[in-house]
Design a protein around this motif. Sequence first.
Motif, mmCIF file in Angstrom:
data_model
loop_
_atom_site.group_PDB
_atom_site.id
_atom_site.type_symbol
_atom_site.label_atom_id
_atom_site.label_comp_id
_atom_site.label_asym_id
_atom_site.label_seq_id
_atom_site.Cartn_x
_atom_site.Cartn_y
_atom_site.Cartn_z
ATOM 1 N N LEU A 1 38.196 23.663 49.612
ATOM 2 C CA LEU A 1 39.245 23.975 50.601
ATOM 3 C C LEU A 1 39.163 23.112 51.851
ATOM 4 N N SER A 2 38.145 22.284 51.998
ATOM 5 C CA SER A 2 37.976 21.446 53.191
ATOM 6 C C SER A 2 37.855 22.328 54.427
ATOM 7 N N ASP B 1 39.379 36.611 38.216
ATOM 8 C CA ASP B 1 38.290 36.857 39.181
ATOM 9 C C ASP B 1 38.292 35.704 40.192
ATOM 10 N N VAL B 2 38.618 36.032 41.449
ATOM 11 C CA VAL B 2 38.733 35.024 42.519
ATOM 12 C C VAL B 2 37.652 35.313 43.553
ATOM 13 N N THR B 3 36.885 34.283 43.881
ATOM 14 C CA THR B 3 35.786 34.415 44.847
ATOM 15 C C THR B 3 35.907 33.304 45.896
ATOM 16 N N LEU B 4 35.772 33.693 47.179
ATOM 17 C CA LEU B 4 35.745 32.744 48.289
ATOM 18 C C LEU B 4 34.286 32.549 48.696
ATOM 19 N N LEU B 5 33.849 31.286 48.733
ATOM 20 C CA LEU B 5 32.441 30.967 48.956
ATOM 21 C C LEU B 5 32.241 30.262 50.297
ATOM 22 N N ALA B 6 31.068 30.522 50.880
ATOM 23 C CA ALA B 6 30.716 29.906 52.162
ATOM 24 C C ALA B 6 30.401 28.428 51.959
ATOM 25 N N PRO B 7 30.459 27.616 52.992
ATOM 26 C CA PRO B 7 30.210 26.177 52.854
ATOM 27 C C PRO B 7 28.733 25.889 52.617
ATOM 28 N N VAL C 1 28.819 34.546 48.966
ATOM 29 C CA VAL C 1 30.150 35.086 48.678
ATOM 30 C C VAL C 1 30.690 35.752 49.936
ATOM 31 N N LEU C 2 31.826 35.271 50.411
ATOM 32 C CA LEU C 2 32.467 35.836 51.594
ATOM 33 C C LEU C 2 33.513 36.870 51.230
ATOM 34 N N ALA C 3 34.220 36.672 50.122
ATOM 35 C CA ALA C 3 35.237 37.633 49.687
ATOM 36 C C ALA C 3 35.436 37.477 48.186
ATOM 37 N N ARG C 4 35.736 38.614 47.527
ATOM 38 C CA ARG C 4 35.929 38.587 46.073
ATOM 39 C C ARG C 4 37.018 39.580 45.704
ATOM 40 N N SER C 5 37.843 39.158 44.703
ATOM 41 C CA SER C 5 38.930 40.018 44.260
ATOM 42 C C SER C 5 39.160 39.796 42.769
ATOM 43 N N ARG C 6 39.484 40.922 42.042
ATOM 44 C CA ARG C 6 39.801 40.860 40.621
ATOM 45 C C ARG C 6 41.187 41.485 40.428
ATOM 46 N N ARG C 7 42.063 40.691 39.789
ATOM 47 C CA ARG C 7 43.418 41.172 39.571
ATOM 48 C C ARG C 7 43.840 40.921 38.117
ATOM 49 N N PRO C 8 44.632 41.853 37.542
ATOM 50 C CA PRO C 8 45.128 41.653 36.171
ATOM 51 C C PRO C 8 46.408 40.828 36.162
ATOM 52 N N ALA C 9 46.703 40.240 35.005
ATOM 53 C CA ALA C 9 47.928 39.468 34.826
ATOM 54 C C ALA C 9 48.368 39.563 33.367
ATOM 55 N N VAL D 1 33.566 30.954 57.405
ATOM 56 C CA VAL D 1 34.861 30.476 56.922
ATOM 57 C C VAL D 1 34.655 29.874 55.534
ATOM 58 N N PRO D 2 35.410 30.310 54.532
ATOM 59 C CA PRO D 2 35.191 29.812 53.154
ATOM 60 C C PRO D 2 35.497 28.327 53.037
ATOM 61 N N ARG D 3 34.700 27.666 52.226
ATOM 62 C CA ARG D 3 34.877 26.249 51.969
ATOM 63 C C ARG D 3 35.229 25.999 50.496
ATOM 64 N N PHE D 4 34.920 26.959 49.588
ATOM 65 C CA PHE D 4 35.212 26.838 48.157
ATOM 66 C C PHE D 4 35.940 28.085 47.688
ATOM 67 N N VAL D 5 36.730 27.924 46.656
ATOM 68 C CA VAL D 5 37.336 29.049 45.954
ATOM 69 C C VAL D 5 37.038 28.878 44.462
ATOM 70 N N ARG D 6 36.587 29.947 43.842
ATOM 71 C CA ARG D 6 36.241 29.917 42.408
ATOM 72 C C ARG D 6 37.124 30.916 41.673
ATOM 73 N N VAL D 7 37.676 30.468 40.525
ATOM 74 C CA VAL D 7 38.574 31.303 39.720
ATOM 75 C C VAL D 7 38.013 31.366 38.303
ATOM 76 N N VAL D 8 37.933 32.573 37.778
ATOM 77 C CA VAL D 8 37.474 32.814 36.407
ATOM 78 C C VAL D 8 38.556 33.622 35.699
ATOM 79 N N VAL D 9 38.982 33.121 34.515
ATOM 80 C CA VAL D 9 39.992 33.814 33.709
ATOM 81 C C VAL D 9 39.267 34.542 32.570
ATOM 82 N N GLU D 10 39.376 35.852 32.537
ATOM 83 C CA GLU D 10 38.698 36.681 31.550
ATOM 84 C C GLU D 10 39.746 37.241 30.574
#
Length: 413
Positions: free
Chosen positions: A90-91, A123-129, A150-158, A207-216
């Motif tokens: 995320l710069s 599964d979306v996770t915001l990571l520290a720098p 891990v600064l913030a994490r969220s799991r949502r269905p689709a 402040v998050p520097r990375f975002v990680r996405v996992v599709v389950e």
Amino acid sequence: MGDSDTAWRAREVVHRAVDTALTPIHAAISKPALRAYLGTLLFTAASLILIAVSSLAYGIFYYNYIPQIGVERVIHLQFGNGHPQGIAYLSTSLVSAQPYDVSLYLHLPRTPSNIAAGNFMLDVTLLAPTAKSSTLSNLEYVTASLNSTVLARSRRPAILTYVSPLVDAASTLSGIPFYVLGWKIESEVLTIPVFESVEFPKGWMNVPRFVRVVVEADEKMQFYEVGVKIVSRFGGLRWIIYNHRILSYLFFTSTFWTCSMLSTLLAWFVLGSFFSGDQEGNVKKEEVKDEGETIKAEDEDDDHFDPFSTEDLSDTSRSFPTLGRQMPLHFSSRRDSVRRGQGKEEDRIKREEDNIMASTSIQPLGAEADDEDDDDEVGVRLWRDSGIGTSIEETDRRSNVQRRQRSLLGSHK
């Protein structure tokens, strides 16, 4: 005479006309007018410069105070062992103390496996720098994210939109020309909100520097594109500045310009008072210096020798012999000069009193009056002749002459 008067009047009229015509020019080039021109020029130049400075200051303020409205990154999913996952850098686009809405968008083809997958989890996770560079590869992102906080994490269905076989067949038949021409494809874009008004504490580590996405998913899924979109949710002053840019620019620029002008005028007044005070002090010092030089010159003039002054006389009277039968020269001391001056003053007062008594007394008759007039005339003549000498010997000689004259007058009687 008539022609000369006419010419004089004509010259006078021309002179008055020229003075009247030149009056505005004289007023325009007078010292007060030139001073006003200079003040106006300086005020205008200062105003323009401060307007430019105010605009630049507002631009810097806007850039630092208003964060980037939206951040969008493409996530490259990694397939292999386990579920597909990917990390995006995320710069430094995000800031602290600012609410954000985070959402994922997935471009999925309507393949039988994707339709068969049904509901799947994101599964979306915001990571520290941790890493300082934005040129890391996906593998390096994954390696860096393992040690990230891990600064913030969220799991949502689709899930893909359900379409019945009959509707799907009818839609496909009606859109065959578009599919053939390439204007339409059998795919769907899903937008899934994962964070709402998420806010991060102050500090660059928060402040998050990375975002990680996992599709389950239970089935293998195919993806055209996966990305994350972060949108700032402004409120308060930031909302006003962002949504009303022109009014905000005019207000803040004019406020900054007004404060700058007031500060400049105050500084100008203070410096003017300071320099004018120095000039007045210098003028006063010069006046005092001139007065001191004048007094010093007067003192020096007073120190010069005055031949008629009694201050330079000796306290002892002296007599010097002369040649022949002339009388010796006699120099009176300072005391004698003072006494002689006092004696002259007493003689003058006594003479004035005698004149007053003589003018008020009754004149005698006959020969006695004549004799007294003769005596007065002789006395007056002798008094008038008595201003020749100034020494004591001269005074004695004058007294002897007066006695001789009186004795002669007595013998004639």
